[in-house]
Design a protein around this motif. Sequence first.
Motif, PDB file in Angstrom:
ATOM      1  N   LEU A 223     -12.914   1.252 -18.466  1.00 52.17           N
ATOM      2  CA  LEU A 223     -11.884  -0.053 -18.313  1.00 52.17           C
ATOM      3  C   LEU A 223     -10.674  -0.190 -19.064  1.00 52.17           C
ATOM      4  CD1 LEU A 223     -14.429  -3.238 -18.408  1.00 52.17           C
ATOM      5  CD2 LEU A 223     -12.477  -2.630 -16.584  1.00 52.17           C
ATOM      6  N   GLY A 224     -10.633   0.931 -20.082  1.00 52.98           N
ATOM      7  CA  GLY A 224      -9.565   0.952 -20.931  1.00 52.98           C
ATOM      8  C   GLY A 224      -8.388   1.646 -20.512  1.00 52.98           C
ATOM      9  N   THR A 225      -8.457   2.109 -19.271  1.00 50.15           N
ATOM     10  CA  THR A 225      -7.350   2.887 -18.673  1.00 50.15           C
ATOM     11  C   THR A 225      -6.486   2.087 -17.856  1.00 50.15           C
ATOM     12  OG1 THR A 225      -9.044   3.992 -17.081  1.00 50.15           O
ATOM     13  CG2 THR A 225      -8.645   5.247 -19.103  1.00 50.15           C
ATOM     14  N   PRO A 226      -7.178   1.545 -16.630  1.00 48.61           N
ATOM     15  CA  PRO A 226      -6.247   0.789 -15.563  1.00 48.61           C
ATOM     16  C   PRO A 226      -5.638  -0.493 -15.877  1.00 48.61           C
ATOM     17  CG  PRO A 226      -8.597   0.658 -15.173  1.00 48.61           C
ATOM     18  CD  PRO A 226      -8.589   1.295 -16.373  1.00 48.61           C
ATOM     19  N   ASP A 227      -4.615  -0.499 -15.156  1.00 53.56           N
ATOM     20  CA  ASP A 227      -4.110  -1.970 -15.198  1.00 53.56           C
ATOM     21  C   ASP A 227      -5.063  -3.108 -14.869  1.00 53.56           C
ATOM     22  OD1 ASP A 227      -2.423  -4.270 -15.182  1.00 53.56           O
ATOM     23  OD2 ASP A 227      -1.424  -3.784 -13.024  1.00 53.56           O
ATOM     24  N   LEU A 228      -5.227  -4.203 -15.487  1.00 52.04           N
ATOM     25  CA  LEU A 228      -6.161  -4.963 -15.269  1.00 52.04           C
ATOM     26  C   LEU A 228      -5.707  -6.503 -14.748  1.00 52.04           C
ATOM     27  CD1 LEU A 228      -8.457  -4.852 -18.568  1.00 52.04           C
ATOM     28  CD2 LEU A 228      -8.749  -3.620 -16.253  1.00 52.04           C
ATOM     29  N   ARG A 229      -4.446  -6.324 -14.314  1.00 47.39           N
ATOM     30  CA  ARG A 229      -3.685  -7.682 -13.976  1.00 47.39           C
ATOM     31  C   ARG A 229      -4.511  -8.009 -12.517  1.00 47.39           C
ATOM     32  NH1 ARG A 229       0.513 -10.596 -15.215  1.00 47.39           N
ATOM     33  NH2 ARG A 229       1.589  -8.753 -16.326  1.00 47.39           N
ATOM     34  N   GLY A 230      -4.753  -9.407 -12.854  1.00 52.00           N
ATOM     35  CA  GLY A 230      -5.357 -10.012 -11.283  1.00 52.00           C
ATOM     36  C   GLY A 230      -6.951  -9.129 -11.004  1.00 52.00           C
ATOM     37  N   THR A 231      -7.655  -9.022 -12.219  1.00 49.08           N
ATOM     38  CA  THR A 231      -8.887  -8.628 -11.964  1.00 49.08           C
ATOM     39  C   THR A 231      -9.988  -9.209 -12.864  1.00 49.08           C
ATOM     40  OG1 THR A 231      -7.922  -6.211 -12.299  1.00 49.08           O
ATOM     41  CG2 THR A 231     -10.335  -6.252 -12.741  1.00 49.08           C
ATOM     42  N   TYR A 232     -11.215  -9.327 -11.943  1.00 51.83           N
ATOM     43  CA  TYR A 232     -12.314  -9.919 -12.775  1.00 51.83           C
ATOM     44  C   TYR A 232     -13.434  -8.677 -12.873  1.00 51.83           C
ATOM     45  CZ  TYR A 232     -17.338 -11.758 -12.651  1.00 51.83           C
ATOM     46  OH  TYR A 232     -18.612 -12.173 -13.042  1.00 51.83           O
ATOM     47  N   ILE A 233     -13.935  -8.505 -14.318  1.00 53.57           N
ATOM     48  CA  ILE A 233     -14.804  -7.642 -14.440  1.00 53.57           C
ATOM     49  C   ILE A 233     -16.210  -8.316 -14.961  1.00 53.57           C
ATOM     50  CG2 ILE A 233     -15.425  -5.829 -16.492  1.00 53.57           C
ATOM     51  CD1 ILE A 233     -11.951  -6.493 -17.115  1.00 53.57           C
ATOM     52  N   GLN A 234     -16.953  -7.686 -14.172  1.00 50.31           N
ATOM     53  CA  GLN A 234     -18.248  -8.136 -14.671  1.00 50.31           C
ATOM     54  C   GLN A 234     -19.185  -7.144 -15.088  1.00 50.31           C
ATOM     55  OE1 GLN A 234     -20.358 -10.960 -11.717  1.00 50.31           O
ATOM     56  NE2 GLN A 234     -21.881  -9.477 -11.198  1.00 50.31           N
ATOM     57  N   LEU A 235     -20.163  -7.313 -16.064  1.00 52.99           N
ATOM     58  CA  LEU A 235     -20.918  -6.350 -16.808  1.00 52.99           C
ATOM     59  C   LEU A 235     -22.345  -6.878 -17.063  1.00 52.99           C
ATOM     60  CD1 LEU A 235     -18.183  -6.546 -18.510  1.00 52.99           C
ATOM     61  CD2 LEU A 235     -18.621  -4.072 -19.003  1.00 52.99           C
ATOM     62  N   VAL A 236     -23.395  -6.094 -16.868  1.00 51.98           N
ATOM     63  CA  VAL A 236     -24.730  -6.220 -17.092  1.00 51.98           C
ATOM     64  C   VAL A 236     -25.289  -5.460 -18.359  1.00 51.98           C
ATOM     65  CG1 VAL A 236     -27.272  -6.344 -16.497  1.00 51.98           C
ATOM     66  CG2 VAL A 236     -25.456  -7.178 -15.044  1.00 51.98           C
ATOM     67  N   ARG A 237     -25.779  -6.201 -19.418  1.00 53.08           N
ATOM     68  CA  ARG A 237     -26.028  -5.322 -20.578  1.00 53.08           C
ATOM     69  C   ARG A 237     -27.417  -5.682 -20.941  1.00 53.08           C
ATOM     70  NH1 ARG A 237     -27.121  -4.527 -25.671  1.00 53.08           N
ATOM     71  NH2 ARG A 237     -25.683  -3.098 -26.895  1.00 53.08           N
ATOM     72  N   GLU A 238     -28.220  -4.703 -21.260  1.00 52.07           N
ATOM     73  CA  GLU A 238     -29.582  -4.959 -21.969  1.00 52.07           C
ATOM     74  C   GLU A 238     -29.702  -5.747 -23.216  1.00 52.07           C
ATOM     75  OE1 GLU A 238     -33.295  -2.240 -21.467  1.00 52.07           O
ATOM     76  OE2 GLU A 238     -31.967  -1.738 -23.382  1.00 52.07           O
ATOM     77  N   GLY A 239     -30.389  -6.695 -23.167  1.00 55.89           N
ATOM     78  CA  GLY A 239     -30.197  -7.291 -24.653  1.00 55.89           C
ATOM     79  C   GLY A 239     -31.735  -7.180 -25.105  1.00 55.89           C
ATOM     80  N   LEU A 240     -32.194  -8.393 -25.770  1.00 52.31           N
ATOM     81  CA  LEU A 240     -33.439  -8.460 -26.291  1.00 52.31           C
ATOM     82  C   LEU A 240     -34.832  -8.222 -25.558  1.00 52.31           C
ATOM     83  CD1 LEU A 240     -32.916 -11.213 -28.891  1.00 52.31           C
ATOM     84  CD2 LEU A 240     -33.103  -8.752 -29.438  1.00 52.31           C
ATOM     85  N   ASP A 241     -34.624  -8.245 -24.280  1.00 55.34           N
ATOM     86  CA  ASP A 241     -35.774  -8.226 -23.207  1.00 55.34           C
ATOM     87  C   ASP A 241     -36.168  -6.785 -23.370  1.00 55.34           C
ATOM     88  OD1 ASP A 241     -36.851  -9.748 -20.616  1.00 55.34           O
ATOM     89  OD2 ASP A 241     -36.656  -7.636 -19.914  1.00 55.34           O
ATOM     90  N   GLY A 242     -35.350  -5.986 -23.585  1.00 55.30           N
ATOM     91  CA  GLY A 242     -35.805  -4.519 -23.590  1.00 55.30           C
ATOM     92  C   GLY A 242     -36.482  -4.166 -24.937  1.00 55.30           C
ATOM     93  N   LEU A 243     -36.558  -4.931 -25.816  1.00 59.24           N
ATOM     94  CA  LEU A 243     -37.518  -4.878 -27.063  1.00 59.24           C
ATOM     95  C   LEU A 243     -38.755  -5.456 -26.764  1.00 59.24           C
ATOM     96  CD1 LEU A 243     -35.067  -5.329 -29.949  1.00 59.24           C
ATOM     97  CD2 LEU A 243     -35.643  -3.222 -29.223  1.00 59.24           C
TER      98      LEU A 243
END
Length: 370
Positions: A223-243
Amino acid sequence: MTEINDLISLLQRSPVMGKIHPLVPLCLPPAVEVVANPSIVAEELDSVHPHTVRPILITTYDPRYEPRFTLMHFASCPPPEAFADNLPARTHYARTHLLTHERVAERITADAVQRNYAVVALMLVDGLCYDDVKDWPEHVEPCFVDGPSVTYGRTSDGGLIPTIGFPSIVGRPSLARRLIDVGIRRSRGFSYWNREKNDVSAYLYEGVPLTRVGSMAEALTILGTPDLRGTYIQLVREGLDGLAHRRREISSAETSACVNAIRYDYQKLIGVLASSGLRGAAYLVSDHGILWRDQHALQRADELRLSHPRYGTNSTTSSRVNCIQKSGQGFVICHYPVLAAEIRSNDSGVHGGLSYWESLVPFVRVEVNV
């Protein structure tokens, strides 16, 4: 509990007004009426017509009404044990007065319009309780899980239920689709799973270009490289469920480290958005919290016959469950501390039921370049 008991005692004598934490009403007996506007109560009391005598909590502080009502400020979150007795009877209040999963997409879209965002990011965390992060320096709003506190639910024919877990948060039309309509026309998705082999990912990322990653660090580097203008970013991250699953014993140090790692990645996401120079916001929300086996005196209810320890689809009547419909599917949701089946021996935590720990999750927003 002392402060809650003091409040309940005062409510038996007169209406109480104060700066009230949004979760306080969930700890009060169902007979207590909760009103936001003190003028409504004052008008009723001044009327020549008879009024019903009942306990009333006024959640908006207005100094003009100090002479009229008993004053008690309760601005901090009540202790977890204060929710046990009355939360099951207060779910209607929670779903009508708190943010819920089904309103997250609407909230973010409204923010984007009102605040003129050029970039929006949403981190979806698998397993994280409001209590885990309520003391973060960022503003953390409680979000109520209105139904089974799980990552996703399925219909009898195996399809995904759109109003449970992550699918409910993303919404239909999806958040990505809604943001297109308000000018944020591009989207980028990151997940541990690709859409071809995981129908949950296919649902969450419908219409969103999806990159499979092994970690949030990898996603944030991309994500740190392209132009983000007009962009929606959606990420899934593991949380406490993994423990919680497939781990027999978990220490408090491990859970704390996991929560800290989530915040670290969230701060990195905020940094990526900030470095773009664009006006925007990074959001974080989770699908459910966790009941840790060794931290609660959970009680097996032999009369309940459910396939999961904390919820199920079987028809049953019991004072120890709530019954709810989600997209036409009926669910039985166990109250805290009830178990309808034994927790798997190699699980250190469980979720799916109705409790402070499972059903109240964080909704966090941090704005950049505003």
